[in-house]
Design an enzyme around this catalytic site. Sequence first.
Site, mmCIF file in Angstrom:
data_model
loop_
_atom_site.group_PDB
_atom_site.id
_atom_site.type_symbol
_atom_site.label_atom_id
_atom_site.label_comp_id
_atom_site.label_asym_id
_atom_site.label_seq_id
_atom_site.Cartn_x
_atom_site.Cartn_y
_atom_site.Cartn_z
ATOM 1 N N GLY A 36 25.427 16.541 11.673
ATOM 2 C CA GLY A 36 26.706 17.228 11.874
ATOM 3 C C GLY A 36 26.637 18.729 12.027
ATOM 4 N N GLU B 156 20.112 14.147 9.082
ATOM 5 C CA GLU B 156 19.978 13.463 10.372
ATOM 6 C C GLU B 156 20.588 14.272 11.515
ATOM 7 O OE1 GLU B 156 20.731 9.023 8.453
ATOM 8 O OE2 GLU B 156 22.396 10.099 9.350
ATOM 9 N N GLY C 250 21.280 15.696 15.109
ATOM 10 C CA GLY C 250 21.033 15.354 16.516
ATOM 11 C C GLY C 250 21.346 16.562 17.386
ATOM 12 N N TYR D 278 36.907 14.955 24.235
ATOM 13 C CA TYR D 278 37.179 15.678 22.987
ATOM 14 C C TYR D 278 37.853 17.023 23.199
ATOM 15 C CZ TYR D 278 33.133 12.713 21.710
ATOM 16 O OH TYR D 278 32.252 11.684 21.522
ATOM 17 N N CYS E 250 36.888 11.242 41.460
ATOM 18 C CA CYS E 250 38.207 11.009 42.025
ATOM 19 C C CYS E 250 39.227 10.882 40.895
ATOM 20 C CB CYS E 250 38.153 9.742 42.867
ATOM 21 S SG CYS E 250 39.492 9.717 44.027
ATOM 22 N N GLU E 251 39.422 11.979 40.181
ATOM 23 C CA GLU E 251 40.310 11.950 39.014
ATOM 24 C C GLU E 251 40.623 13.395 38.631
ATOM 25 O OE1 GLU E 251 39.213 9.136 36.115
ATOM 26 O OE2 GLU E 251 40.105 10.240 34.456
HETATM 27 N N1 LLP Z 1 23.932 10.513 11.466
HETATM 28 C C1 LLP Z 1 24.945 9.662 11.689
HETATM 29 C C2 LLP Z 1 25.131 8.528 10.798
HETATM 30 C C3 LLP Z 1 25.809 9.876 12.775
HETATM 31 O O1 LLP Z 1 26.809 9.047 12.973
HETATM 32 C C4 LLP Z 1 25.601 10.984 13.622
HETATM 33 C C5 LLP Z 1 26.473 11.231 14.763
HETATM 34 C C6 LLP Z 1 24.515 11.834 13.361
HETATM 35 C C7 LLP Z 1 23.700 11.571 12.264
HETATM 36 C C8 LLP Z 1 24.180 13.021 14.229
HETATM 37 O O2 LLP Z 1 25.197 13.966 14.218
HETATM 38 P P1 LLP Z 1 24.959 15.420 14.883
HETATM 39 O O3 LLP Z 1 23.938 16.135 14.049
HETATM 40 O O4 LLP Z 1 24.454 15.197 16.259
HETATM 41 O O5 LLP Z 1 26.286 16.054 14.861
HETATM 42 N N2 LLP Z 1 29.586 12.034 20.870
HETATM 43 C C9 LLP Z 1 30.058 13.059 19.972
HETATM 44 C C10 LLP Z 1 29.287 13.096 18.697
HETATM 45 C C11 LLP Z 1 29.275 11.772 17.988
HETATM 46 C C12 LLP Z 1 28.426 11.808 16.789
HETATM 47 C C13 LLP Z 1 28.224 10.461 16.245
HETATM 48 N N3 LLP Z 1 27.393 10.418 15.103
HETATM 49 C C14 LLP Z 1 30.027 14.405 20.696
HETATM 50 O O6 LLP Z 1 29.701 14.431 21.877
HETATM 51 O O7 LLP Z 1 30.380 15.421 20.110
#
Ligand code: LLP
Length: 456
Positions: free
Chosen positions: A267, A309, A311, A357, A384-385
């Site tokens: 997050g 975790e 990402g 979002y 096309c939107e």
């Molecule tokens: N751990 C769990 C259990 C998660 O559900 C997620 C993200 C992460 C780690 C990684 O979160 P990060 O560090 O990347 O924020 N598609 C959305 C984000 C969805 C995140 C879902 N879960 C976007 O484009 O902002």
Amino acid sequence: MDADRFNELPSHVWPAHARRQEDGVVTIAGVPLPEIVEEYGSPAFVIDEADFRSRCRSMAEAFGGPGNVHYAAKAFLTRAVARWVDEEGLSLDVASENELRIALAAGFPAGRIAAHGNNKSEGFLRLCVDGGVGHVVLDSFQEIERLARAAADAGAIQPVLVRVKPGIEAHTHEFIATAHEDQKFGFSLASGSALRAARLVLESPHLRLVGLHCHVGSQVFDAEGFSLAAERVLGLLGELLRECGPRHPEGPEGLARQLSTLDLGGGYGIAYLDEESPLDVAAVAADLLAKVRGHAEELGLPAPTVTVEPGRAIAGPSTVTVYTVGTVKDVHVEDDRLRRYLSVDGGMSDNIRPALYGARYEARVVSRFVDGAPVDSRVVGSHCESGDILIDSARLPDDIGAGDLLAIPATGAYCYAMSSRYNAFGRPPVIAVSSGKASVMLRRETVEDLLALEQD
Ligand code: LLP
């Protein structure tokens, strides 16, 4: 002044090795972006390998070692990415059977993989057990049963975490906040189901509870959310040790040693715009680790190992998407005001985040210097939107025209991963750059790829 701003590449938004040359052309890791477009076409994702790797290392440093950091593969995963993560010593989170298969295909050590998902299929769970996945993060009572059965069939004991919903409203978009009560993930702390789930797992001979998990949301800037969640989950750990410790073969201390992992999820927020600041992960981590130690001590518990975790904070800033500008249209909006529509050759198929979002991005011309006067502009795709908008509103120079290359930074997380084939656009290629060299990580999807799926 404006011209300076239009030509600058803010270092907290752009990949670490992005530079503008004296002729105005932008390079990443020494590779000129126009050369990439000449060779591979546009749109194209360009990923700065050294930037991605150095973010892995910073996270590892902040959280006490690479093993404590699971890169969340959902942000962006290919075999090459899995290998980078492995080489940096990090662990890996997967959220689907195919993410797991990609990681295994890359030779990622299964023992350092954690498996997530609110509705993991039987096949996914069996692959976790048979493949020797480090731990499965349990998300429902049915899943406890299904995984116990899969482990029993394999004659294995599967390590697991129980995912707890600590009831915290993360200040982020509703769809990406995950720790409040009214959503699909995890076991509720407040209702007692998290405690029941943990108890059940402890009684299962084929599952081994190794700790607890929570995830407050994504693109979070309010670090209080992380520490509040940690405090609540530690409270549950204390309850569990008090209740189940005496029955444990090695007593309460043995159970405390067994439940040594406190996974606080991902997050960590990044900057998409010059005016934003990324979360200071090192500072947040130091504070969080100290608070966890403090709370554990208050509760008379041994300090757990905190794992995370991330990402987005690893993959996001490493990448830019390069587009070619096509049509430029001045449109009357109101009171005779004009808005300039700059159309690029990608759009919502390679970046759905603005439409989904309301995510905001900014862009720079990367093929030359610009020096025009600022005009109200909207960067749109070619789908096309009318909702196919990449940048809803920006002051961009009025000398941008057809053929200019426009790049949007911070597109490494959840853009390719959430891309689609809308309007039969093939997905763009992903080009990795490092030390002056470009290599194709993923090639462009062609119409032949699309037609190859058709069976009649
Ligand atoms: N751990 C769990 C259990 C998660 O559900 C997620 C993200 C992460 C780690 C990684 O979160 P990060 O560090 O990347 O924020 N598609 C959305 C984000 C969805 C995140 C879902 N879960 C976007 O484009 O902002």
